[in-house]
Write an enzyme that holds these catalytic residues in place. Structure first.
Site, short mmCIF file in Angstrom:
data_model
loop_
_atom_site.label_atom_id
_atom_site.label_comp_id
_atom_site.label_asym_id
_atom_site.label_seq_id
_atom_site.Cartn_x
_atom_site.Cartn_y
_atom_site.Cartn_z
N GLY A 165 0.85 -1.18 0.00
CA GLY A 165 0.00 0.00 0.00
C GLY A 165 0.88 1.22 0.00
O GLY A 165 1.32 1.69 -1.06
N SER A 166 1.16 1.70 1.20
CA SER A 166 2.08 2.84 1.29
C SER A 166 3.46 2.47 0.73
O SER A 166 4.14 3.29 0.15
CB SER A 166 2.20 3.31 2.74
OG SER A 166 1.02 4.00 3.10
N GLN B 30 -19.06 34.94 18.30
CA GLN B 30 -17.68 35.00 17.85
C GLN B 30 -17.09 33.61 17.57
O GLN B 30 -16.29 33.44 16.66
CB GLN B 30 -16.81 35.73 18.89
CG GLN B 30 -15.49 36.16 18.30
CD GLN B 30 -14.72 37.04 19.24
OE1 GLN B 30 -14.57 36.73 20.40
NE2 GLN B 30 -14.24 38.15 18.72
N ASP C 133 2.20 12.31 -8.67
CA ASP C 133 2.32 13.75 -8.49
C ASP C 133 1.05 14.44 -9.02
O ASP C 133 0.46 15.28 -8.36
CB ASP C 133 3.54 14.31 -9.24
CG ASP C 133 4.86 13.95 -8.54
OD1 ASP C 133 4.80 13.54 -7.35
OD2 ASP C 133 5.92 14.09 -9.18
N GLU D 112 -3.85 7.76 -2.60
CA GLU D 112 -2.78 8.41 -3.37
C GLU D 112 -1.72 9.03 -2.45
O GLU D 112 -1.21 10.12 -2.69
CB GLU D 112 -3.36 9.42 -4.38
CG GLU D 112 -4.32 8.71 -5.33
CD GLU D 112 -4.69 9.49 -6.56
OE1 GLU D 112 -3.87 10.29 -7.03
OE2 GLU D 112 -5.81 9.27 -7.06
#
Lengths: 331, 386, 262
Positions: free
Chosen positions: B131-132, B279, B240, B363
């Site tokens: 996987g990784s 706030q 990429d 990815e």
């Protein structure tokens, strides 16, 4: 032109259909009288074989009716009407010509203005004369703003007024004098009206509808949406919905008003059986007026509604539709 | 330096925003609930040119740049992250490597169907024990009688069920690690490839995620993508681009959370005040807007570098890391602002929340991205690219 | 067939607008400006006529530099050419002046059909179309919901939606039409279309280039003096426990007297 006491002469183009004068004409006559003061109010009636309108128009404020009765005006055509009005104006234009904002009025006024070199303003919801100028207010930016438009002196003015903004004046005993005028022998009408057929009005796009009738979970099922359709038809409104009917598949996705659907800002939003979840309110709280009908007196929609009706929509809607129809028939 | 989008970028943005709002958003909740592949929407996306937006016109694409891709993916994900990932995978993980590494014949054969929506692609890298650590993959490819024969089991393949064309990474060389890998263009119609288990997922439910099983799958020799042993390089270069696409997906989700929350707090009243007047609410919205902006600009930077043909591994990793963590945080924050309404399916917040999680995983997990970034930081003595 | 489509760039109707503090107009900062959506339908109608009969579609807009984007969109949808009419004298022009400028552009191009949106959603006036038809001396049909041109291109048959009726008109060509949204479903600009549009020139013409003297354009007869916000909503009334008839009566009264839609 504009005298301190009022305009010297104001014309109102009579909108009529099937021999009856439409309500907008009375509204415009009332406004014309207010703007003219002691000046002349003239109703201009174009058509073929129209019944004598002198009494009706006089009662609503016309001093005079100019009647052009000509077979070529049997149907409204842009060029026929523009030619007739240009011809009449050539003999002595009024300070102001008022036309009702109908499909025909909107079709005609700009063309006539271009022909006469007159200044034109459409969608007027108020009209005043100040310092010799005509000052009109009109909704702009899909009703997100009101514009003040000034038509300066030294030119003829044409104003197209929205329906139902000027009150119908009280009747008087006045009878208008009727003056017949003829069309020139040669006028050019290039379009031909093939037919005019009455229809069940197609649905107005939601994002530009004046009136929206919208249904929620309270309608209980798709079989009850025709109740909204009927009311919408009577009002000339568009039909929308909150999210549950869409998610349940009762109505198509493009009905949805709200955070995940459309944002609308009509003049009137009639919410039927809609509780008023924030998701829905995000899409419709910009409406000018909100009417809500719901069984639950604690429904959040009532916090926004200008008129909240706690009750059974299945009892109210059919009666409301009939009442609207009666009302329109009278108008 | 010019941070302004060009006129065609703005027109593209307006077009895709409208397409997404009108065609995708109304269907998004139902597609999620039913976990159904939106074939008709994908066909319409293809007709618009969204399935091959960076592919040159001669191969049937739109010929747009990588910044355009970020714009498109953000708009699609704003409406449905599930629909978006189907489109993004086809663009970034399949069409793009064919364009970059394919032969002229491969480009002519495979790109027009992919860009025109006649074919859909998927990317088969991950395996049960890779996987990784993807470069440790064990699927094997060998030449036999002039054909490649591939055997192995690929996991978590997005578009796996519907795809016609799979880019399969396999070990073709007797070398461990990246250098032993090659990439192959494998058509689903080739003998020996089939869809295995289809996963049930937390989010992006209208896209399929499946096992792809290859059992002596025979692939013509000319379907090798790039050169032998170049698979690792192709896989990483592709990632990429893929990471930029996922960054854009995460940005779309973060923006969805921000926009829905903004509308909601303007409506909702609490203790007699509008929720927007508190706030705590204002600061939450400010932080969501800030982080989303930062992520978007970083994604643009990565895409811009890639468009110039420069290495962008670190920048793509930075963009995806910040974008995915922003998406997770912003959707989580928005659910909280909505309270109970954020937790129920009448509102889209819980869907955004579920969809966001995957952006931190696929990815390249956040951990892998930190590894990629830290290697570059240490290698370059910490000097960031200007 | 030589087709001209007239466009305007306007604020997105979905977005809120901010009126400038001095009321002279709206604050365009950060405002999303888009092609007027009726003009998208006009462009679609033009493209369909070209697909049916061949020829060219020319898009033209009067407006500031930013109006290029609307023209670019028309090109991306498939228009062949585009021109922006831009001149300092046209800033603050009224609708009749805009019509004169458009006519000066259109006349030498001898169109078969000129198409405009029914109205633009910024000033909602619906004036330019019919005024342009007059200046061009073309027959017109406004707010059409259906358009068919006969195979000889001699005439068009159109449907107009009137209040509660449909009018079927036969209009000889050349003619000018303004279109309703129900006429068609506009196409999205495709991505390849956007790239093709990028390569096209948008001609920019000032009054001199149009051959118009300042006197011919004239001065505005109608001037927008100020914009204000619509009035806010007043506190609601609730009718509870009434008989249906009484509830209906309350609604009718409200619709006619308060909301003025009856």
């Amino acid at each position: 032109m504009a005298a301190g006491a009022g305009l010297s002469e104001v014309w109102v183009l009579v909108a009529h259909e099937g021999g009856a004068v439409r309500k907008i004409t009375s509204e415009l006559l009332g406004k014309a009288r207010a703007l003219a003061g002691g000046g002349r109010v003239v109703a201009v009636l174009l058509g073929a074989g129209v019944p004598d309108p002198a009494r009706t128009l006089g009662r609503r404020g016309a001093d005079e009716v100019i009647l052009v009765d000509d077979a070529r005006l049997a149907h409204y055509t842009t060029e026929g009407y523009a030619a007739a009005l240009a011809h009449l104006a050539a003999e002595g234009p009024p300070a102001l010509l008022l036309i009702g904002s109908t499909a025909q009025g909107r079709d005609l006024a700009p063309r006539l203005a271009a022909r006469l070199g007159a200044a034109v303003v459409t969608d007027c919801q108020s009209l005043d004369v100040a310092d010799g100028a005509l000052v009109a207010t009109r909704p702009m930016y899909t009703r997100k703003a009101i514009g003040t438009v000034r038509l300066g002196p030294g030119q003829m003015w044409i104003a197209v007024a929205l329906p139902a903004v000027f009150p119908v004046p009280a009747e008087t005993e006045r009878t208008a004098e009727v003056r017949s005028a003829a069309l020139p022998a040669e006028i050019r009408i290039r379009t031909r009206v093939v037919e005019t057929r009455a229809i069940e009005r197609e649905t107005v796009p939601l994002t530009e509808a004046e009136v929206i009738v919208s249904g929620g979970r309270g309608l209980r099922g798709p079989e009850n949406f025709p109740l909204l359709d009927a009311l919408a038809r009577a009002l000339g409104a568009a039909v929308g919905s909150s999210r549950p009917p869409v998610d349940s598949g009762w109505v198509p996705h493009d009905y949805e008003i709200g955070q995940t659907g459309k944002t609308v800002s009509p003049q009137v939003y009639i919410a039927c059986g809609i509780s008023g979840a924030p998701q829905h309110l995000a899409g419709m709280s910009g409406s000018k007026f909100i009417v809500a009908i719901n069984k639950d007196p604690n429904a959040p929609i009532f916090q926004l509604a200008d008129l909240g009706v706690v009750g059974d929509l299945f009892e109210i809607l059919p009666r409301l539709t009939e009442a609207v129809k009666r009302r329109k028939a009278v108008g | 330096m010019n941070l302004e989008l060009s006129e065609e970028h703005r027109l593209l943005q307006a077009t895709v925003r409208e397409f997404a709002a009108r065609e995708i958003a109304p269907a998004a909740a139902r597609l999620d609930r039913e976990a159904r592949y939106p074939a008709e929407l994908i066909a319409r996306a293809a007709a618009l040119g969204l399935m091959g937006l960076m592919i040159p016109e001669q191969y049937g694409g739109a010929g747009m740049d990588g910044v355009a891709n970020v714009i498109v993916q953000e708009e699609l994900a704003r409406a449905s992250a599930g629909v978006q990932v189907i489109v993004s995978v086809n663009n970034s993980l399949v069409a793009d490597p064919i364009l970059r590494f394919g032969t002229e014949e491969q480009k002519r054969r495979y790109l027009p169907p992919l860009t025109e929506g006649r074919s859909l692609g998927c990317y088969c890298l991950t395996e049960s024990s890779a996987g990784s650590d993807a470069m440790a993959l064990e699927t094997r490819a060998g030449l036999r009688g002039g054909e490649w024969v591939i055997t192995g089991r690929k996991l978590f393949v997005t578009n796996g069920v519907e795809a016609d064309l799979c880019i399969v990474y396999a070990r073709s060389e007797d070398v461990p690690g990246a250098r032993g890998l090659s990439a192959f263009l494998v058509e689903k119609s080739f003998p020996g490839i089939q869809v295995g288990k289809v996963e049930h997922k937390l989010g992006i439910r209208c896209s399929s995620t499946a096992e792809i099983l290859l059992d002596d799958c025979r692939v013509p020799a000319e379907n090798l993508l790039g050169r032998r042993g170049e698979g690792g390089k192709i896989a990483l270069a592709t990632l990429d681009g893929g990471r930029i696409g996922i960054a854009a997906q995460a940005i779309g989700l973060a923006r969805a959370a921000l926009e829905e929350a903004t509308a909601y707090v303007s409506q909702r009243r609490l203790f007699g005040r509008a929720l927007r007047d508190f706030q705590a609410t204002q600061w939450a919205l400010a932080d969501m807007a800030t982080r989303t902006d930062a992520a978007r600009l970083l994604a643009y930077r990565a895409a811009w570098l890639r468009d110039r043909g420069e290495r962008c591994t670190r920048e793509a990793a930075v963009a995806k890391l910040i974008a995915s963590e922003t998406a997770m945080w912003a959707t989580h924050r928005a659910v909280q602002l909505f309270g109970g309404y954020g937790y129920i399916q009448d509102y889209p917040l819980e869907r955004y929340f579920r969809d966001a999680k995957i952006t931190e995983i696929y990815e390249g997990t956040s951990e892998i991205l930190r590894l990629v970034i830290s290697r570059d930081v240490l290698g370059s003595k910490g000097t960031a690219r200007p | 067939m030589n087709i001209i489509v007239c466009l305007k760039q306007v604020p997105d109707t979905e977005a809120p607008i901010r009126i400038r503090p001095d009321g002279t107009g709206i604050d365009e900062t950060g405002l999303n400006l888009v092609m007027n959506y009726y003009d998208e339908h006009a462009t679609e109608a033009a493209l369909r006529l070209r697909e049916q009969f061949g020829g060219t579609v020319t898009a033209v807009a009067v407006g500031p530099e930013r109006a290029r984007e609307a023209l670019r969109q028309a090109l991306a949808m498939g228009a062949d050419e585009a021109a922006l009419l831009r001149d300092p004298q046209l800033d603050g022009a009224d609708h009749l002046q805009v019509a004169r400028a458009l006519a000066a552009f259109i006349t030498p191009r001898t169109p078969d059909v000129v198409i405009c949106g029914k109205l633009s959603t910024d000033d909602n006036a619906a004036v330019v179309g019919p005024a342009l038809a007059e200046v061009l001396d073309l027959p017109q049909a406004t707010a059409i919901a259906r358009l068919e041109v006969d195979p000889n291109r001699a005439r068009a048959t159109v449907h107009r939606e009137l209040e509660g009726a449909v009018e079927v008109l036969e209009v000889p060509l050349p003619a000018l039409f303004t279109v309703e949204r129900s006429l068609n479903e506009p196409r999205y600009p495709s991505l390849p279309g956007i790239m093709k549009a990028k390569r096209k020139e948008i001609a920019v013409m000032d009054l001199a280039a149009l051959g118009l003297s300042p006197e011919e354009v004239g001065s505005p007869g109608a001037v927008l003096e100020r914009l204000t916000s619509p009035p806010g909503r007043t506190a609601g009334v609730q009718v509870n426990g009434a008989e249906p008839e009484a509830a209906v009566e309350a609604i009718i009264t409200f619709l006619s007297e308060r909301a003025k839609v009856l």
